[in-house]
Structures are given as C-alpha cells and as structure tokens.
Motif scaffolding. Structure first.
Motif, PDB file in Angstrom:
ATOM      1  N   GLN A  94      53.713  54.746  40.201  1.00 25.65           N
ATOM      2  CA  GLN A  94      53.202  55.971  40.823  1.00 25.65           C
ATOM      3  C   GLN A  94      52.302  55.583  41.986  1.00 25.65           C
ATOM      4  N   VAL A  95      52.243  56.434  43.006  1.00 22.96           N
ATOM      5  CA  VAL A  95      51.342  56.191  44.135  1.00 22.96           C
ATOM      6  C   VAL A  95      50.605  57.477  44.483  1.00 22.96           C
ATOM      7  N   GLY A  96      49.363  57.314  44.956  1.00 19.20           N
ATOM      8  CA  GLY A  96      48.590  58.446  45.425  1.00 19.20           C
ATOM      9  C   GLY A  96      49.114  58.981  46.748  1.00 19.20           C
ATOM     10  N   SER A  97      48.659  60.150  47.111  1.00 17.66           N
ATOM     11  CA  SER A  97      49.204  60.857  48.278  1.00 17.66           C
ATOM     12  C   SER A  97      48.916  60.156  49.606  1.00 17.66           C
ATOM     13  N   SER A  98      47.888  59.300  49.665  1.00 15.17           N
ATOM     14  CA  SER A  98      47.544  58.617  50.924  1.00 15.17           C
ATOM     15  C   SER A  98      47.998  57.165  50.957  1.00 15.17           C
ATOM     16  N   VAL A  99      48.725  56.723  49.944  1.00 11.93           N
ATOM     17  CA  VAL A  99      49.217  55.351  49.918  1.00 11.93           C
ATOM     18  C   VAL A  99      50.385  55.218  50.890  1.00 11.93           C
ATOM     19  N   THR A 100      50.281  54.275  51.819  1.00 15.04           N
ATOM     20  CA  THR A 100      51.322  54.119  52.843  1.00 15.04           C
ATOM     21  C   THR A 100      52.023  52.765  52.792  1.00 15.04           C
ATOM     22  N   GLY A 101      51.355  51.745  52.215  1.00 13.68           N
ATOM     23  CA  GLY A 101      51.913  50.403  52.251  1.00 13.68           C
ATOM     24  C   GLY A 101      52.770  50.042  51.060  1.00 13.68           C
ATOM     25  N   LEU A 102      52.797  50.892  50.046  1.00 12.64           N
ATOM     26  CA  LEU A 102      53.566  50.625  48.835  1.00 12.64           C
ATOM     27  C   LEU A 102      54.340  51.861  48.428  1.00 12.64           C
ATOM     28  N   LYS A 103      55.428  51.632  47.708  1.00 15.38           N
ATOM     29  CA  LYS A 103      56.219  52.745  47.195  1.00 15.38           C
ATOM     30  C   LYS A 103      56.653  52.429  45.768  1.00 15.38           C
ATOM     31  N   VAL A 104      57.071  53.460  45.056  1.00 14.15           N
ATOM     32  CA  VAL A 104      57.558  53.282  43.694  1.00 14.15           C
ATOM     33  C   VAL A 104      58.714  52.283  43.702  1.00 14.15           C
ATOM     34  N   GLY A 105      58.649  51.318  42.783  1.00 12.20           N
ATOM     35  CA  GLY A 105      59.681  50.293  42.692  1.00 12.20           C
ATOM     36  C   GLY A 105      59.312  48.968  43.319  1.00 12.20           C
ATOM     37  N   ASP A 106      58.237  48.922  44.122  1.00 15.99           N
ATOM     38  CA  ASP A 106      57.810  47.660  44.736  1.00 15.99           C
ATOM     39  C   ASP A 106      57.247  46.713  43.681  1.00 15.99           C
ATOM     40  N   ASN A 107      57.541  45.427  43.837  1.00 13.15           N
ATOM     41  CA  ASN A 107      56.918  44.394  43.012  1.00 13.15           C
ATOM     42  C   ASN A 107      55.599  43.975  43.658  1.00 13.15           C
ATOM     43  N   VAL A 108      54.545  43.916  42.848  1.00  5.52           N
ATOM     44  CA  VAL A 108      53.218  43.603  43.372  1.00  5.52           C
ATOM     45  C   VAL A 108      52.484  42.663  42.434  1.00  5.52           C
ATOM     46  N   CYS A 109      51.531  41.907  42.996  1.00  3.21           N
ATOM     47  CA  CYS A 109      50.555  41.205  42.168  1.00  3.21           C
ATOM     48  C   CYS A 109      49.233  41.956  42.284  1.00  3.21           C
ATOM     49  N   ILE A 110      48.443  41.857  41.219  1.00  3.10           N
ATOM     50  CA  ILE A 110      47.239  42.673  41.075  1.00  3.10           C
ATOM     51  C   ILE A 110      45.994  41.814  41.256  1.00  3.10           C
ATOM     52  N   GLU A 111      45.193  42.106  42.278  1.00  2.00           N
ATOM     53  CA  GLU A 111      43.872  41.473  42.366  1.00  2.00           C
ATOM     54  C   GLU A 111      42.936  42.250  41.445  1.00  2.00           C
ATOM     55  N   PRO A 112      42.398  41.603  40.394  1.00  3.93           N
ATOM     56  CA  PRO A 112      41.822  42.365  39.282  1.00  3.93           C
ATOM     57  C   PRO A 112      40.331  42.631  39.342  1.00  3.93           C
ATOM     58  N   GLY A 113      39.683  42.415  40.479  1.00  5.03           N
ATOM     59  CA  GLY A 113      38.256  42.663  40.564  1.00  5.03           C
ATOM     60  C   GLY A 113      37.931  43.706  41.615  1.00  5.03           C
ATOM     61  N   LEU A 114      37.282  44.786  41.210  1.00  4.18           N
ATOM     62  CA  LEU A 114      36.957  45.872  42.145  1.00  4.18           C
ATOM     63  C   LEU A 114      35.454  45.932  42.378  1.00  4.18           C
ATOM     64  N   PRO A 115      35.007  45.638  43.602  1.00  2.00           N
ATOM     65  CA  PRO A 115      33.579  45.681  43.907  1.00  2.00           C
ATOM     66  C   PRO A 115      33.126  47.112  44.165  1.00  2.00           C
ATOM     67  N   HIS A 118      27.984  44.464  41.258  1.00  2.00           N
ATOM     68  CA  HIS A 118      28.533  45.599  40.515  1.00  2.00           C
ATOM     69  C   HIS A 118      30.041  45.471  40.328  1.00  2.00           C
ATOM     70  N   MET A 119      30.564  44.275  40.494  1.00  2.00           N
ATOM     71  CA  MET A 119      31.998  44.035  40.360  1.00  2.00           C
ATOM     72  C   MET A 119      32.502  44.468  38.979  1.00  2.00           C
ATOM     73  N   ALA A 120      33.557  45.265  38.994  1.00  2.00           N
ATOM     74  CA  ALA A 120      34.269  45.593  37.753  1.00  2.00           C
ATOM     75  C   ALA A 120      35.499  44.703  37.713  1.00  2.00           C
ATOM     76  N   PHE A 121      35.404  43.620  36.946  1.00  2.00           N
ATOM     77  CA  PHE A 121      36.465  42.620  36.908  1.00  2.00           C
ATOM     78  C   PHE A 121      37.226  42.744  35.599  1.00  2.00           C
ATOM     79  N   ALA A 122      38.538  42.820  35.694  1.00  2.00           N
ATOM     80  CA  ALA A 122      39.373  43.038  34.517  1.00  2.00           C
ATOM     81  C   ALA A 122      39.084  41.995  33.437  1.00  2.00           C
ATOM     82  N   ALA A 123      38.986  42.467  32.194  1.00  2.00           N
ATOM     83  CA  ALA A 123      38.775  41.605  31.033  1.00  2.00           C
ATOM     84  C   ALA A 123      37.495  40.780  31.146  1.00  2.00           C
ATOM     85  N   THR A 124      36.467  41.384  31.741  1.00  2.00           N
ATOM     86  CA  THR A 124      35.143  40.769  31.800  1.00  2.00           C
ATOM     87  C   THR A 124      34.138  41.791  31.282  1.00  2.00           C
ATOM     88  N   PRO A 125      33.328  41.424  30.288  1.00  2.00           N
ATOM     89  CA  PRO A 125      32.451  42.420  29.652  1.00  2.00           C
ATOM     90  C   PRO A 125      31.496  43.093  30.623  1.00  2.00           C
TER      91      PRO A 125
END
Length: 363
Positions: free
Chosen positions: A73-94, A111-118
């Motif tokens: 799924q993609v949000g309404s303003s997403v322009t660089g990706l579409k449903v079906g694209d293969n992607v890698c995930i950078e898992p840390g959101l500052p 304040h980084m929210a890093f995946a699988a980090t308490p």
C-alpha cells in the motif's frame, strides 16, 4: 487485517503473536509486506541478556530490523514507489525536529525510533520490529531494489550499510590499503564496502580459520591473518606483503584488536571504531598521537548509506551472479520459514557455524 509477528517477551522467551496490521496515517506512509529478514547479533544479545548498553528490555518487543519486502500500500503523496515494488527497509526513524536530523546526522538523533530496540519511555510501546507480515515506513526510508537484486540480498543491505558508513567516515578511495578486524557479518560486509570504495588491498583479521577462508573465497579479502596463531603486529604487516595500512575498520570491540590496529596503521592513517566493547578498554594514546592518526566512532548508518549499499549490490551483480566480484549470497548460510523462526534464533544463539541466517516472512 492480522499481522503475525515474532515477539521477544523477556530473556529466553520468544513467542508468535497476532497484532493488528499497521495503517497509513500520513500521505507519505508505505506498507511493506516483509518477505526476508536477517538475524542480527543485537537481536541475539537482547534474547540472551535483555539489554545492550543503555537499551533495556522492559516490555515485549517485535524482533527484526534487517528486512526487505514488497510494497502493498502507498499513501496519496508517495511518488517514488508503487504497489508491487521490491524494497529494503531502513529501520530507524529519527525525530524530524531534532538538531541531529537537521544537521544531517540523523543516526545520532536521541529520539530515534529504531526497529527492535527497546524504548525506555514509560508507558510507550517499543518501536515495532520487522519480523512481521506488514511493516509501515515513510517513503524516504525505503530503497527500491533493482530487478536483478533478490529480496534476500535486500535484507543484507542493513548490515552492508554499517560497512558503507564506516568506509565513508574513513574516506576510503583508490589505492588505500585496509585492515578489517573481525570476520563476522559486519566485518565481512565492511571489507566488501572497502573494496567497493576502491581499496587496493583488504586484510581481514580473525581467530577462526574457517571465517578467514570464507572471506577470501567470497572475494571480500585479498589477505587474511589469524591473530591467535600467526603472531603479533610485525607478522601481520609481513603477511600484508609490504602494503602499508592506511585505514583500519575495527569491527570487534576487543582491546587487543584495537591496540593492534593502532600499531599497524601508517602515520597519518585513519581508524574507524565500528564494533562495540562491553566496557572501557586500554588505548595506545601516545602512539595514536605521535602518528597523527584520525579516529572516528561509527554508529549504524546515515544519509544515503542505504542507497549506496544498494548501488554496491547493483554494480556487483550487473554482469550476472557468475561474474560477480563478491559473492554476497554466500554469507547467507542458513534459511528458515517464519513458523520456524524461534528455531532460527536458537541456532544463531548457539553459534553452529552460522554466518547470516535469513527468515522468510509470514505466509
């Protein structure tokens, strides 16, 4: 929609749980169906000890942060990706408001929210890990994979980006001679990054001959050295056949390796500390000063490192697997279905010759 997930509840306690699937909240959100996830040493550390440094597990946490998948799924303003694209995930959101983010060093955001980090904040849930069926991520923290790069290789981009970040800090370029301490996944991929950045020669140091043999076989090392059986720094330099080391990427955190790295470097050389130590270590400060060495700490990865990692894989495989200079796929020594993910964690925790273990996403 259900979102099956692998959850670390506490030390020695992993279970399969069903959560609600994430939903698109902002126009730039993307939902990824996770297909491949690598097990990281940090996952195992939380599993065995419940903490890493200041990060303490106090509530259940979805595991996983080395992942690739397919956009669902993609949000309404997403322009660089579409449903079906293969992607890698950078898992840390500052935090988009932090000074570190604004200054271009978002990997240092407090304040980084890093995946699988308490998350230590009272009452707040832990950031979700990627070992689940559906994972939500902003568009700008996803990188599209070229058609000839598999999702398994996409899952390697996370640890590869650690090596990319270290290579950038060291300013590795054509003609550099690099020593990498540690032949685990991060060390191997740091060596691969150094070669991709133009290093003429790369020597990997470890204490296990099978790991060193693999480093040469897959093409990440031109030279190897067993620091347990082959001697001291003089023997190391002799093994490097007269190539004066200009860069050290230290990926173990072990005191003897740190000291050997400083001793081996040429005057004016660059040293990057990638590996973490369990506590303070002795450091040869006089030799560091009199050689006028430059030292960098290295933490995860930052701007454009993921894209650089994908570009390295793209270039490496552009003429087909049989002609690839580096056999990245050989690092993946074990594969498990999602239903056997707990067995996968127990295998990696026990050692058993595993280099990188990949878990499939839920069916």
């Amino acid at each position: 929609m259900s979102n099956p997930s692998l959850v670390l509840n506490k030390i020695d306690d992993i279970s399969f749980e069903e959560y609600d699937s994430p939903v698109i909240d902002t126009p730039y959100d993307v939902i990824v169906e996770v297909k491949k996830t690598g097990i990281c040493g940090s996952d195992i550390h939380y599993y065995a000890h419940g903490k890493i440094g200041p990060f303490l597990l106090t509530k259940p946490m979805v595991l996983g942060h080395e992942s690739a998948g397919i956009v669902s799924q993609v949000g309404s303003s997403v322009t660089g990706l579409k449903v079906g694209d293969n992607v890698c995930i950078e898992p840390g959101l500052p935090s988009r408001l932090s000074d570190e983010y604004k200054s271009g060093k978002y990997n240092l955001c407090p304040h980084m929210a890093f995946a699988a980090t308490p998350n230590s904040t009272e009452g707040e849930p832990n950031p979700p890990g990627t070992l689940c069926k559906y994972y939500k991520c902003p568009e700008d923290f996803l990188v599209k994979l070229p058609s000839h790069i598999s999702l398994e290789l996409g899952a390697l981009v996370e640890p590869l980006s650690v090596g990319v970040h270290a290579s950038k800090l060291a300013k590795i370029s054509l003609g550099d001679n690099v020593i990498v301490f540690g032949a685990g996944p991060v060390g191997m991929l740091a060596a691969a990054s150094a070669k991709s950045f133009g290093a003429s020669n790369v020597l990997i140091v470890d204490i296990f001959d099978d790991k060193l043999a693999m480093a040469k076989k897959i093409g990440v090392a031109t030279h190897t050295f067993n620091s347990k059986t082959e001697g001291n720094v003089d023997e190391l330099l002799a093994k490097f056949e007269g190539h004066h080391p200009t860069v050290v990427l230290e990926c173990t955190g072990a005191g003897p390796c740190i000291n050997m790295g400083i001793a081996a470097l040429a005057p004016g050389g660059r040293y990057v500390q990638v590996g973490n130590a369990p506590g303070p270590v002795s450091f040869p400060i006089t030799e560091f000063a009199t050689k006028e060495l430059t030292m960098h700490g290295s933490f995860r990865y930052g701007y454009n490192d993921y894209k650089t990692g994908v570009a390295i894989l793209d270039k490496n495989y552009k003429n087909g697997k049989e002609n690839a200079p580096i056999d990245f796929e050989a690092l993946i020594t074990h594969r498990f279905k999602f239903k056997d993910a707990i067995k996968a964690y127990d295998l990696v925790r026990g050692g058993n010759g595993c280099v990188k273990c990949i878990i499939d996403g839920p069916e």
